[in-house]
Design an enzyme around this catalytic site. Structure first.
Site, mmCIF file in Angstrom:
data_model
loop_
_atom_site.group_PDB
_atom_site.id
_atom_site.type_symbol
_atom_site.label_atom_id
_atom_site.label_comp_id
_atom_site.label_asym_id
_atom_site.label_seq_id
_atom_site.Cartn_x
_atom_site.Cartn_y
_atom_site.Cartn_z
ATOM 1 N N GLU A 22 0.825 -1.212 0.000
ATOM 2 C CA GLU A 22 0.000 0.000 0.000
ATOM 3 C C GLU A 22 0.858 1.261 0.000
ATOM 4 O OE1 GLU A 22 -3.962 -0.670 2.387
ATOM 5 O OE2 GLU A 22 -2.262 -1.478 3.529
ATOM 6 N N TYR A 54 -12.848 27.526 1.113
ATOM 7 C CA TYR A 54 -12.759 26.090 0.836
ATOM 8 C C TYR A 54 -11.539 25.735 -0.002
ATOM 9 C CZ TYR A 54 -15.626 27.501 -3.235
ATOM 10 O OH TYR A 54 -16.130 28.130 -4.346
ATOM 11 N N GLU A 73 -7.627 6.777 9.823
ATOM 12 C CA GLU A 73 -8.080 7.523 10.988
ATOM 13 C C GLU A 73 -7.077 8.615 11.355
ATOM 14 O OE1 GLU A 73 -9.674 3.264 11.597
ATOM 15 O OE2 GLU A 73 -7.925 4.219 10.680
ATOM 16 N N LYS A 99 -10.821 4.576 0.878
ATOM 17 C CA LYS A 99 -9.761 3.920 0.108
ATOM 18 C C LYS A 99 -10.470 3.138 -0.987
ATOM 19 C CE LYS A 99 -6.232 2.174 2.231
ATOM 20 N NZ LYS A 99 -5.272 1.306 2.964
#
Length: 119
Positions: A22, A54, A73, A99
């Site tokens: 990954e 933004y 997280e 993901k």
């Protein structure tokens, strides 16, 4: 008055995960970020200084997504912390990171982590 600004399905290629593949290969992530604040003044003034920029939130998201992490997280927490630091007038933040190609068996759209905080 509470208003929302929502960044929807921001697609970023990044290298997060526990497995070596990954962090080596990477994958696409989709990010959704909602912030709430009193934006009523900007309704009347049409002034960027009276709202939440933004584009600046987008920059924070991109900066944090460049830092490889084991856990989504952790990435979401960093984004939340830095957005709140940049815009202390925010009263609520929700971040969802998906993901899109997790290294798991089965066909799916992805795996998501969502965190939120009210201030």
């Amino acid at each position: 008055m509470t208003s929302k600004i929502i960044i929807e399905n921001l697609k970023i290629y990044a290298y997060h995960g526990v497995l070596a593949e990954e962090t080596l290969i990477g994958t696409y992530y989709l990010l959704n970020v909602e912030v709430q604040a009193d934006l009523w003044k900007a309704v009347g003034t049409d002034d960027l200084n009276d709202t939440i920029n933004y584009a600046a939130i987008n920059d924070i998201i991109h900066q944090e997504m460049k830092i490889p992490s084991n856990l989504m997280e952790h990435v979401a927490g960093r984004i939340l912390k830095n957005v709140k630091l940049a815009f202390p007038q925010i009263s609520f933040i929700k971040i969802k990171i998906t993901k899109t190609n997790p290294p798991m068996t089965g066909e799916m759209h992805g795996v998501s982590v969502e965190i939120e905080n009210q201030f």
